[in-house]
Motif scaffolding. Structure first.
Motif, PDB file in Angstrom:
ATOM      1  N   VAL A 115       0.856  -1.187   0.000  1.00  0.00           N
ATOM      2  CA  VAL A 115       0.000   0.000   0.000  1.00  0.00           C
ATOM      3  C   VAL A 115       0.892   1.238   0.000  1.00  0.00           C
ATOM      4  O   VAL A 115       1.765   1.378   0.864  1.00  0.00           O
ATOM      5  CB  VAL A 115      -0.938   0.012   1.228  1.00  0.00           C
ATOM      6  CG1 VAL A 115      -1.823   1.253   1.207  1.00  0.00           C
ATOM      7  CG2 VAL A 115      -1.790  -1.243   1.262  1.00  0.00           C
ATOM      8  N   CYS A 116       0.697   2.110  -0.982  1.00  0.00           N
ATOM      9  CA  CYS A 116       1.509   3.328  -1.122  1.00  0.00           C
ATOM     10  C   CYS A 116       0.598   4.553  -1.095  1.00  0.00           C
ATOM     11  O   CYS A 116      -0.452   4.547  -1.727  1.00  0.00           O
ATOM     12  CB  CYS A 116       2.278   3.333  -2.428  1.00  0.00           C
ATOM     13  SG  CYS A 116       3.329   1.919  -2.682  1.00  0.00           S
ATOM     14  N   ALA A 117       1.012   5.582  -0.388  1.00  0.00           N
ATOM     15  CA  ALA A 117       0.215   6.811  -0.310  1.00  0.00           C
ATOM     16  C   ALA A 117       1.129   8.013  -0.214  1.00  0.00           C
ATOM     17  O   ALA A 117       2.327   7.893   0.110  1.00  0.00           O
ATOM     18  CB  ALA A 117      -0.724   6.759   0.895  1.00  0.00           C
ATOM     19  N   ASN A 118       0.589   9.189  -0.502  1.00  0.00           N
ATOM     20  CA  ASN A 118       1.319  10.432  -0.263  1.00  0.00           C
ATOM     21  C   ASN A 118       1.443  10.651   1.234  1.00  0.00           C
ATOM     22  O   ASN A 118       0.649  10.127   2.030  1.00  0.00           O
ATOM     23  CB  ASN A 118       0.628  11.612  -0.948  1.00  0.00           C
ATOM     24  CG  ASN A 118      -0.842  11.729  -0.579  1.00  0.00           C
ATOM     25  OD1 ASN A 118      -1.607  10.773  -0.679  1.00  0.00           O
ATOM     26  ND2 ASN A 118      -1.259  12.908  -0.139  1.00  0.00           N
ATOM     27  N   HIS A 119       2.454  11.439   1.623  1.00  0.00           N
ATOM     28  CA  HIS A 119       2.805  11.518   3.049  1.00  0.00           C
ATOM     29  C   HIS A 119       2.972  12.972   3.465  1.00  0.00           C
ATOM     30  O   HIS A 119       4.059  13.533   3.381  1.00  0.00           O
ATOM     31  CB  HIS A 119       4.107  10.751   3.271  1.00  0.00           C
ATOM     32  CG  HIS A 119       4.345  10.346   4.688  1.00  0.00           C
ATOM     33  ND1 HIS A 119       3.347  10.280   5.636  1.00  0.00           N
ATOM     34  CD2 HIS A 119       5.493   9.956   5.324  1.00  0.00           C
ATOM     35  CE1 HIS A 119       3.865   9.868   6.780  1.00  0.00           C
ATOM     36  NE2 HIS A 119       5.155   9.670   6.622  1.00  0.00           N
ATOM     37  N   SER A 120       1.888  13.586   3.920  1.00  0.00           N
ATOM     38  CA  SER A 120       1.944  15.001   4.284  1.00  0.00           C
ATOM     39  C   SER A 120       1.580  15.273   5.734  1.00  0.00           C
ATOM     40  O   SER A 120       1.624  16.424   6.166  1.00  0.00           O
ATOM     41  CB  SER A 120       0.984  15.797   3.385  1.00  0.00           C
ATOM     42  OG  SER A 120      -0.353  15.384   3.606  1.00  0.00           O
ATOM     43  N   ASN A 121       1.244  14.219   6.481  1.00  0.00           N
ATOM     44  CA  ASN A 121       0.711  14.459   7.828  1.00  0.00           C
ATOM     45  C   ASN A 121       1.240  13.465   8.851  1.00  0.00           C
ATOM     46  O   ASN A 121       0.507  13.021   9.738  1.00  0.00           O
ATOM     47  CB  ASN A 121      -0.822  14.415   7.797  1.00  0.00           C
ATOM     48  CG  ASN A 121      -1.447  15.301   8.866  1.00  0.00           C
ATOM     49  OD1 ASN A 121      -0.762  16.018   9.583  1.00  0.00           O
ATOM     50  ND2 ASN A 121      -2.758  15.245   8.984  1.00  0.00           N
ATOM     51  N   SER A 122       2.495  13.104   8.714  1.00  0.00           N
ATOM     52  CA  SER A 122       3.214  12.296   9.693  1.00  0.00           C
ATOM     53  C   SER A 122       2.442  11.038  10.099  1.00  0.00           C
ATOM     54  O   SER A 122       1.900  10.335   9.243  1.00  0.00           O
ATOM     55  CB  SER A 122       3.543  13.158  10.917  1.00  0.00           C
ATOM     56  OG  SER A 122       4.475  12.519  11.760  1.00  0.00           O
ATOM     57  N   LEU A 123       2.381  10.748  11.397  1.00  0.00           N
ATOM     58  CA  LEU A 123       1.746   9.529  11.898  1.00  0.00           C
ATOM     59  C   LEU A 123       0.258   9.474  11.555  1.00  0.00           C
ATOM     60  O   LEU A 123      -0.308   8.380  11.404  1.00  0.00           O
ATOM     61  CB  LEU A 123       1.940   9.442  13.418  1.00  0.00           C
ATOM     62  CG  LEU A 123       1.360   8.222  14.146  1.00  0.00           C
ATOM     63  CD1 LEU A 123       1.995   6.936  13.642  1.00  0.00           C
ATOM     64  CD2 LEU A 123       1.547   8.367  15.646  1.00  0.00           C
ATOM     65  N   THR A 124      -0.371  10.620  11.382  1.00  0.00           N
ATOM     66  CA  THR A 124      -1.802  10.657  11.084  1.00  0.00           C
ATOM     67  C   THR A 124      -2.115   9.961   9.761  1.00  0.00           C
ATOM     68  O   THR A 124      -3.166   9.324   9.627  1.00  0.00           O
ATOM     69  CB  THR A 124      -2.295  12.117  11.031  1.00  0.00           C
ATOM     70  OG1 THR A 124      -1.865  12.795  12.203  1.00  0.00           O
ATOM     71  CG2 THR A 124      -3.808  12.180  10.946  1.00  0.00           C
TER      72      THR A 124
END
Length: 527
Positions: free
Chosen positions: A46-55
């Motif tokens: 599963v890959c996603a963009n990462h703009s909000n740290s642990l959230t």
């Protein structure tokens, strides 16, 4: 066929706990295309963009239904492990795998992830789902960072290890996460899953070792295109700001559209505005000049709206002075009533709000915007959770003779207070907007209205022409429908659900729990 790892009790606890916390912090969480998620037993990255740290990771854990996957194996930077903190316990208890980042070590010598990669490949061969953020780091920025090639390299290694198994398949499930305002209380979130990319040793021999690195880069580029296709990816905050205003003018407040439709509409304008100017053929130069002109007009118009602190909708639909005064009186009385009934429960919320605000205030001072603001939501969630539990325990102890009842009634009161307070703030926001409307003056409003009329005409021509959007957005978005989240269909449904205990009836997906509308972003120089 692989069966996948069994779900641990700590993972179940974390999933349940943070699903509850996220639903409190964010007003509406819309998850699209869950039917595309491969089931447990099928290897999946599963890959996603990462703009909000642990959230970001918590959102993915709670968005993937247990009926689809037993668990999602997460990865996190190694410096988060081994600490005596709740965050460290949380990460380790969820079965998270530590990733050593070269930037976290002075000489880079300790950034060896060989063992980590082996564990991830073993998990995939067991039929687990592994979560990776290919940007490599979380950051507060308007654009998706160039993706690392780690996902494609793991994919290549797993396929190579199973090259003799003709039935072996592995999926890369891309996901786009869009926060309307990632760090603000009661804002909205869209989680969109895309159709998985499926790979097999027989169909993808170009990924078997020895592999040409250009094939690794090609897979990485495909993953980037999938992720960026469902969220905002802009070279600057100004373009996002202008695209949001263009979308609101084209499909104004009250248009029956889902959060997903709203994000895709904003993205349509954003993609047009960020068209590379140096790669446009000569026959499209007039189109590019019009785009630049519209963008400058949107920025100038939004700057004026921000200066006077009013919404475009107030310019679009002019009101007579006596109607403004009447609405002002009604909204004020309504806000006062809602705030009054919220007051007892707000006493329980004060420690939660105060703790979160104090923690975030101190945290912001530790670094620049791009390096700290991506963790604000995480801090608010964790500190809010702890302080909320303390409030609940203290309330139960204080009412010990009726503790079994208060243990249930206190959370119920806090939730209903939040709902009433949301409505009170919305009414208060309307009061302040109407007061500002009176203060602006008719001459200024007339000038703004003339400016808007000319700009609106150009936006509609752009939307219906080159961008291929429908001429009647209200009819179009009502027809394509989908499951409504936050928006209400029809007058009767609208009135009946005004007091829904589940969520506020929103007319604007840009809303947060604030007395003013959040339309601006950090200055580019602060990044």
């Amino acid at each position: 066929m692989p069966q996948g790892s069994a779900t641990t009790w700590s993972y179940v606890l974390i999933r349940w706990l943070f699903k509850f916390v996220l639903k409190i912090f964010y007003g509406t969480i819309v998850v699209e295309n869950c039917e595309l998620i491969p089931r447990t037993g099928r290897p999946c990255i599963v890959c996603a963009n990462h703009s909000n740290s642990l959230t970001d990771a918590l959102l993915l854990v709670t968005s993937i239904p247990p009926s689809k996957r037993n668990m999602l194996r997460l990865t996190a930077k190694a410096t988060q492990f081994g600490r005596r903190t709740f965050t460290s316990w949380l990460i380790e208890s969820a079965g998270t795998v530590p990733i050593r980042r070269r930037k976290d070590y002075a000489d880079g010598a300790e950034a060896d992830n060989t063992d980590v990669m082996e564990k991830l490949m073993q998990a995939l061969e067991l039929g687990d789902a592994v979560c990776l953020f290919p940007e490599g780091m979380s950051r507060y920025h308007p654009t998706i960072a160039p993706l690392k090639t780690g996902v494609a390299r793991i994919l290549s290694d797993v396929l190579s290890r199973n090259r003799d198994d003709p039935d072996f398949e592995i999926d890369v499930l891309t996901c786009s996460i869009t926060y309307m305002h990632r760090e603000h209380f009661r804002s909205d979130v869209l989680v969109t899953f895309h159709a998985p990319l499926t790979f097999t040793p027989s169909n993808n021999p170009e990924l078997l070792t020895p592999v040409d690195f250009s094939n690794i880069r090609a897979v990485t580029a495909k993953i980037h295109d999938k992720i960026s296709s469902g969220t905002f990816d802009s070279p600057s905050w100004d373009l996002i700001r202008s695209a949001k205003l263009a979308a609101r003018m084209y499909a104004p407040l009250g248009t029956m559209m889902t959060l997903g439709d709203h994000v895709r509409l904003v993205r349509t304008f954003l993609e047009a505005f960020k068209t590379p100017r140096d790669k446009v053929p000569s026959e499209k130069e007039d189109y590019i000049r019009e785009l630049d002109s519209v963008q400058r007009g949107l920025k100038a118009y939004q700057d004026k709206l921000a200066k006077y602190a009013i919404k475009d909708d107030r310019i679009r639909r002019p009101l007579r002075r006596r109607i403004i005064l009447f609405r002002l009186l009604v909204r004020f009385i309504w806000a006062l009533c809602l705030f009054t009934i919220s007051l007892p429960g707000l006493l329980l919320w004060v420690p939660v709000f105060a703790t979160s605000v104090y923690a975030v205030y101190n945290f912001k001072k530790t670094g620049p915007i791009f390096d700290t603001w991506d963790e604000i939501a995480q801090y608010k969630l964790i500190y809010g959770l702890f302080s909320g539990i303390c409030v609940w325990v203290c309330a139960v102890l204080f009412t010990w003779p009726v503790a079994p009842a208060s243990a249930l009634l206190v959370p119920a009161l806090m939730w209903m207070t939040l709902r009433w307070f949301e409505d009170a703030v919305a009414a208060g926001r309307a009061v302040s907007a109407l007061i500002r409307l009176l203060c602006v003056g008719n001459a200024t409003l007339k000038t703004l209205r003339e400016e808007r009329t000319e700009l609106y005409s150009r936006i509609v021509n752009l939307a219906v022409g080159p961008l291929g959007l429908p001429a009647d957005p209200e009819a179009h978005f009502t027809r394509i429908g989908g499951k409504e989240k936050g928006r209400i269909r029809g007058n009767w449904d609208s009135r009946a659900r005004y007091f829904s205990i589940k969520r506020r009836r929103k007319r604007d997906w840009n809303e947060t729990l604030r007395l003013y509308d959040k339309v601006d972003y950090p200055d580019e120089d602060d990044e």
